[in-house]
Write a protein that holds these residues in place. Structure first.
Motif, PDB file in Angstrom:
ATOM      1  N   SER A  51      51.344  29.195  21.421  1.00  0.00           N
ATOM      2  CA  SER A  51      51.554  29.005  22.856  1.00  0.00           C
ATOM      3  C   SER A  51      50.659  29.932  23.676  1.00  0.00           C
ATOM      4  N   LEU A  52      50.478  31.157  23.212  1.00  0.00           N
ATOM      5  CA  LEU A  52      49.603  32.090  23.924  1.00  0.00           C
ATOM      6  C   LEU A  52      48.174  31.561  23.987  1.00  0.00           C
ATOM      7  N   GLY A  53      47.716  30.904  22.918  1.00  0.00           N
ATOM      8  CA  GLY A  53      46.388  30.287  22.930  1.00  0.00           C
ATOM      9  C   GLY A  53      46.307  29.181  23.972  1.00  0.00           C
ATOM     10  N   LYS A  54      47.349  28.363  24.053  1.00  0.00           N
ATOM     11  CA  LYS A  54      47.394  27.300  25.066  1.00  0.00           C
ATOM     12  C   LYS A  54      47.408  27.892  26.472  1.00  0.00           C
ATOM     13  N   ILE A  55      48.145  28.965  26.639  1.00  0.00           N
ATOM     14  CA  ILE A  55      48.232  29.611  27.943  1.00  0.00           C
ATOM     15  C   ILE A  55      46.861  30.121  28.377  1.00  0.00           C
ATOM     16  N   GLU A  56      46.129  30.735  27.473  1.00  0.00           N
ATOM     17  CA  GLU A  56      44.798  31.235  27.819  1.00  0.00           C
ATOM     18  C   GLU A  56      43.883  30.098  28.258  1.00  0.00           C
ATOM     19  N   THR A  57      43.964  28.968  27.577  1.00  0.00           N
ATOM     20  CA  THR A  57      43.167  27.798  27.959  1.00  0.00           C
ATOM     21  C   THR A  57      43.571  27.311  29.353  1.00  0.00           C
ATOM     22  N   LEU A  58      44.869  27.214  29.597  1.00  0.00           N
ATOM     23  CA  LEU A  58      45.358  26.751  30.898  1.00  0.00           C
ATOM     24  C   LEU A  58      45.016  27.738  32.012  1.00  0.00           C
ATOM     25  N   ARG A  59      45.055  29.025  31.715  1.00  0.00           N
ATOM     26  CA  ARG A  59      44.665  30.027  32.720  1.00  0.00           C
ATOM     27  C   ARG A  59      43.226  29.790  33.166  1.00  0.00           C
ATOM     28  N   ALA A  60      42.363  29.468  32.217  1.00  0.00           N
ATOM     29  CA  ALA A  60      40.961  29.201  32.553  1.00  0.00           C
ATOM     30  C   ALA A  60      40.847  27.923  33.383  1.00  0.00           C
ATOM     31  N   VAL A  61      41.583  26.894  33.001  1.00  0.00           N
ATOM     32  CA  VAL A  61      41.538  25.620  33.720  1.00  0.00           C
ATOM     33  C   VAL A  61      41.953  25.798  35.180  1.00  0.00           C
ATOM     34  N   TYR A  62      43.014  26.569  35.415  1.00  0.00           N
ATOM     35  CA  TYR A  62      43.553  26.724  36.769  1.00  0.00           C
ATOM     36  C   TYR A  62      43.040  27.973  37.489  1.00  0.00           C
ATOM     37  N   GLY A  63      42.105  28.692  36.869  1.00  0.00           N
ATOM     38  CA  GLY A  63      41.532  29.865  37.523  1.00  0.00           C
ATOM     39  C   GLY A  63      42.529  30.997  37.711  1.00  0.00           C
ATOM     40  N   LEU A  64      43.499  31.083  36.830  1.00  0.00           N
ATOM     41  CA  LEU A  64      44.534  32.113  36.941  1.00  0.00           C
ATOM     42  C   LEU A  64      43.999  33.419  36.366  1.00  0.00           C
ATOM     43  N   ASP A  65      43.496  34.268  37.240  1.00  0.00           N
ATOM     44  CA  ASP A  65      42.923  35.544  36.818  1.00  0.00           C
ATOM     45  C   ASP A  65      43.854  36.718  37.105  1.00  0.00           C
ATOM     46  N   LEU A  66      45.059  36.439  37.523  1.00  0.00           N
ATOM     47  CA  LEU A  66      46.029  37.492  37.821  1.00  0.00           C
ATOM     48  C   LEU A  66      46.567  38.103  36.530  1.00  0.00           C
ATOM     49  N   THR A  67      46.904  39.378  36.603  1.00  0.00           N
ATOM     50  CA  THR A  67      47.544  40.064  35.481  1.00  0.00           C
ATOM     51  C   THR A  67      48.890  40.592  35.955  1.00  0.00           C
ATOM     52  N   ALA A  68      49.673  41.111  35.034  1.00  0.00           N
ATOM     53  CA  ALA A  68      50.968  41.688  35.400  1.00  0.00           C
ATOM     54  C   ALA A  68      50.788  42.814  36.410  1.00  0.00           C
ATOM     55  N   ALA A  69      49.715  43.569  36.287  1.00  0.00           N
ATOM     56  CA  ALA A  69      49.464  44.677  37.208  1.00  0.00           C
ATOM     57  C   ALA A  69      49.242  44.188  38.640  1.00  0.00           C
ATOM     58  N   ASP A  70      48.788  42.956  38.808  1.00  0.00           N
ATOM     59  CA  ASP A  70      48.539  42.407  40.138  1.00  0.00           C
ATOM     60  C   ASP A  70      49.821  42.028  40.882  1.00  0.00           C
ATOM     61  N   SER A  71      50.910  41.852  40.174  1.00  0.00           N
ATOM     62  CA  SER A  71      52.112  41.273  40.776  1.00  0.00           C
ATOM     63  C   SER A  71      52.660  42.065  41.958  1.00  0.00           C
ATOM     64  N   TYR A  72      52.477  43.358  41.989  1.00  0.00           N
ATOM     65  CA  TYR A  72      52.993  44.168  43.099  1.00  0.00           C
ATOM     66  C   TYR A  72      51.946  44.458  44.153  1.00  0.00           C
ATOM     67  N   ARG A  73      50.715  43.949  43.936  1.00  0.00           N
ATOM     68  CA  ARG A  73      49.638  44.239  44.888  1.00  0.00           C
ATOM     69  C   ARG A  73      49.131  43.004  45.609  1.00  0.00           C
ATOM     70  N   LEU A  74      49.748  41.867  45.409  1.00  0.00           N
ATOM     71  CA  LEU A  74      49.286  40.639  46.041  1.00  0.00           C
ATOM     72  C   LEU A  74      49.654  40.630  47.517  1.00  0.00           C
ATOM     73  N   MET A  75      48.768  40.039  48.294  1.00  0.00           N
ATOM     74  CA  MET A  75      49.042  39.851  49.718  1.00  0.00           C
ATOM     75  C   MET A  75      49.171  38.356  49.970  1.00  0.00           C
ATOM     76  N   GLU A  76      50.038  37.986  50.881  1.00  0.00           N
ATOM     77  CA  GLU A  76      50.244  36.574  51.228  1.00  0.00           C
ATOM     78  C   GLU A  76      49.002  36.014  51.893  1.00  0.00           C
ATOM     79  N   ASP A  77      48.561  34.829  51.464  1.00  0.00           N
ATOM     80  CA  ASP A  77      47.435  34.137  52.100  1.00  0.00           C
ATOM     81  C   ASP A  77      47.904  33.635  53.460  1.00  0.00           C
ATOM     82  N   PRO A  78      47.211  33.997  54.559  1.00  0.00           N
ATOM     83  CA  PRO A  78      47.682  33.663  55.905  1.00  0.00           C
ATOM     84  C   PRO A  78      47.447  32.204  56.331  1.00  0.00           C
ATOM     85  N   GLN A  79      47.129  31.314  55.446  1.00  0.00           N
ATOM     86  CA  GLN A  79      46.837  29.905  55.741  1.00  0.00           C
ATOM     87  C   GLN A  79      47.518  29.474  56.978  1.00  0.00           C
TER      88      GLN A  79
END
Length: 82
Positions: free
Chosen positions: A54-82
């Motif tokens: 499953s971790l291998g599938k997740i890595e592939t899907l992360r690349a497909v969807y451009g998910l470059d966030l890590t656990a460390a990012d979770s407390y530093r994200l800012m809301e997109d003001p769209q």
């Protein structure tokens, strides 16, 4: 068999994370809620929620969807003001 009471939540997720989770649920044959439930229960028990496969599938899907966030990012994200 154990029973559970389910509730709808207003959980807000980052778009790329949600897309990756939905795709993982689809290719794994699970509904999104089941994937989240497995993850939560496993983590509460101190266990890894995903197999190496499953971790291998997740890595592939992360690349497909451009998910470059890590656990460390979770407390530093800012809301997109769209």
């Amino acid at each position: 068999m154990k029973t559970a009471t389910r509730v709808q939540t207003g959980l807000r997720l980052e778009t790329r994370l949600l897309n990756t989770m939905k795709a993982l649920a689809e290719i794994s044959g699970y509904f999104g809620g089941r994937t989240g439930r497995r993850h939560g229960v496993a983590r509460f028990e101190g266990k890894a929620p995903f197999s190496d496969e499953s971790l291998g599938k997740i890595e592939t899907l992360r690349a497909v969807y451009g998910l470059d966030l890590t656990a460390a990012d979770s407390y530093r994200l800012m809301e997109d003001p769209q």
